[in-house]
Design an enzyme around this catalytic site. Structure first.
Site, short mmCIF file in Angstrom:
data_model
loop_
_atom_site.label_atom_id
_atom_site.label_comp_id
_atom_site.label_asym_id
_atom_site.label_seq_id
_atom_site.Cartn_x
_atom_site.Cartn_y
_atom_site.Cartn_z
N ARG A 26 0.83 -1.21 0.00
CA ARG A 26 0.00 0.00 0.00
C ARG A 26 0.87 1.27 0.00
O ARG A 26 0.48 2.29 0.57
CB ARG A 26 -0.96 0.00 1.18
CG ARG A 26 -2.42 0.20 0.73
CD ARG A 26 -3.39 0.29 1.88
NE ARG A 26 -3.77 -1.01 2.38
CZ ARG A 26 -3.92 -1.31 3.68
NH1 ARG A 26 -3.70 -0.40 4.60
NH2 ARG A 26 -4.29 -2.51 4.05
N ARG A 30 -3.39 6.21 0.24
CA ARG A 30 -3.95 7.36 0.95
C ARG A 30 -2.95 8.11 1.82
O ARG A 30 -3.24 9.21 2.27
CB ARG A 30 -5.13 6.91 1.82
CG ARG A 30 -6.34 6.51 1.00
CD ARG A 30 -7.40 5.85 1.86
NE ARG A 30 -6.96 4.56 2.35
CZ ARG A 30 -7.66 3.81 3.21
NH1 ARG A 30 -8.81 4.27 3.69
NH2 ARG A 30 -7.22 2.63 3.60
N ARG A 39 -6.80 11.27 -7.08
CA ARG A 39 -7.98 10.42 -6.86
C ARG A 39 -9.24 11.22 -6.50
O ARG A 39 -10.33 10.66 -6.41
CB ARG A 39 -7.70 9.42 -5.71
CG ARG A 39 -7.13 8.07 -6.08
CD ARG A 39 -8.07 7.14 -6.82
NE ARG A 39 -9.42 7.08 -6.28
CZ ARG A 39 -9.78 6.37 -5.22
NH1 ARG A 39 -8.90 5.64 -4.57
NH2 ARG A 39 -11.04 6.38 -4.81
N ASP A 75 -6.87 -3.26 -7.32
CA ASP A 75 -7.56 -3.78 -6.13
C ASP A 75 -7.82 -5.27 -6.38
O ASP A 75 -7.99 -5.68 -7.54
CB ASP A 75 -8.87 -3.05 -5.88
CG ASP A 75 -9.46 -3.41 -4.51
OD1 ASP A 75 -9.14 -2.72 -3.52
OD2 ASP A 75 -10.21 -4.41 -4.42
N TYR A 150 -15.24 -12.47 0.62
CA TYR A 150 -16.03 -11.31 0.21
C TYR A 150 -17.31 -11.73 -0.51
O TYR A 150 -18.39 -11.18 -0.29
CB TYR A 150 -15.22 -10.37 -0.69
CG TYR A 150 -14.20 -9.54 0.04
CD1 TYR A 150 -14.59 -8.66 1.05
CD2 TYR A 150 -12.85 -9.60 -0.28
CE1 TYR A 150 -13.65 -7.88 1.72
CE2 TYR A 150 -11.90 -8.83 0.38
CZ TYR A 150 -12.31 -7.97 1.39
OH TYR A 150 -11.39 -7.21 2.05
#
Length: 338
Positions: A26, A30, A39, A75, A150
């Protein structure tokens, strides 16, 4: 230096290195102001299908930190979206699936992934390989257990109760789901490899929820099928909370086993066994503390990592969103100097 001689690829192959290679899970995300800027107003799955954005975001941490490898910005649910699964990534929650898979009929939603389903991946990888030159690009995918969780739960789950209930109570359905997902994941990785990535990482983020015996019975055959299908590039296998699984993760077929922060690397090397490189495993939360706390911890991780036959420095999970980028720059420099 050629791409093949990069410290990262040499460490993955358990060859001598000029310095300890480092990249961060990552690292493109962010924690970077430049990421937040590009983004802005762009939904995650739209960003993951836009080549210009993928290239820019993938390159941002390489420019800022000087890490030894880039990881493709994407992702783990992208291949599921590409085959038409009705899902979206909700900010602050994660992937949410409209129609969870709970029976055999639900498997109909999982058609095979075709090479033409992800043109934006091929285009982005090819552009990145040109831009990166002798810096390796890591491709990745989510592993069948994590994707399956998921799909079964309908979104993120703390205990994976429905997932385990299917695994234990409906093993035929479970293995059918895992087989479908294995083929989708393998093709997704091969699309990236054919386009030019130098290595791949299989993220089995949630597989720490199962015991070693259950991993061996319900997960290992499918993970092994993926790694057997991927040849010619270093293969990394990573999961969270997998301290008790390190031995069996080592059997799945990867060249490098990623270790989270819970098990010291010298002990991890003993559990994984010979013939593997290790990657890890500084606790990402330490980077929220002052540098005076970070440095000795990082040096200790490096010291223990040198017990492995090959070693790539990383965090024990992804960079936390509120991490100061300057901490990551100092950490990268420390690893290179040490």
């Amino acid at each position: 230096m050629t791409l093949a001689d990069s410290a990262f690829l040499r460490a993955c192959r358990r060859q001598p290195v000029p310095h300890t290679p480092v990249w961060f899970m990552r690292q493109a995300g962010r924690s970077l102001p430049e990421y937040l800027k590009v983004r802005e107003g762009v939904p995650m799955l739209q960003a993951c299908a836009t080549p210009d954005l993928i290239v820019e975001i993938t390159l941002q941490p390489v420019r800022r930190y000087g890490v030894d490898a880039a990881i493709f910005f994407s992702d783990i649910v992208v291949p599921l979206k590409a085959i038409g699964v009705d899902l979206d990534i909700h900010p602050g929650i994660g992937p949410v699936v409209a129609d969870p898979i709970r029976d055999l009929k639900g498997l109909d939603a999982l058609r095979p992934l075709e090479p033409g389903d992800e043109p934006y991946i091929t285009e982005s990888v090819q552009a990145l390989v040109k831009e990166l030159g002798d810096t390796p690009l890591i491709g990745f995918a989510g592993a069948p257990f994590t994707l399956g969780s998921y799909l079964i739960e309908g979104g993120p789950s703390k205990n994976h109760d429905r997932t385990k209930a299917m695994m234990y109570g409906e093993p035929r359905l479970w293995h059918a789901l895992m087989e479908r997902l294995s083929e989708i994941v393998l093709e997704h990785l091969l699309i990236q490899i054919r386009a030019g990535v130098s290595a791949i990482q299989l993220f089995d983020s949630w597989v720490g929820a199962v015991s070693p015996d259950d991993y061996r019975e319900f997960v290992l055959p499918h993970t092994r099928r993926i790694f057997e299908g991927v040849q010619g590039v270093p293969r990394i296998h990573f999961g969270v909370g997998t301290g008790e699984l390190l031995g069996v993760l080592g059997e799945a077929g990867a060249d490098v086993v990623g270790v989270d922060w819970r098990v010291p690397l010298d002990e991890a090397a003993r559990r994984v066994g010979p013939g593997k490189a290790l990657q890890g495993n500084l606790d990402p939360a330490i980077l929220l503390a002052p540098w005076e706390a970070v440095e000795p911890r990082a040096r200790e991780v490096l010291r223990r990592g040198r017990q492995a036959e090959g070693y790539v420095f990383n965090l024990g999970h992804g960079v936390l969103p509120n991490t100061d980028p300057d901490q990551l720059k100092r950490l990268t420099d420390l690893v290179h100097e040490a």
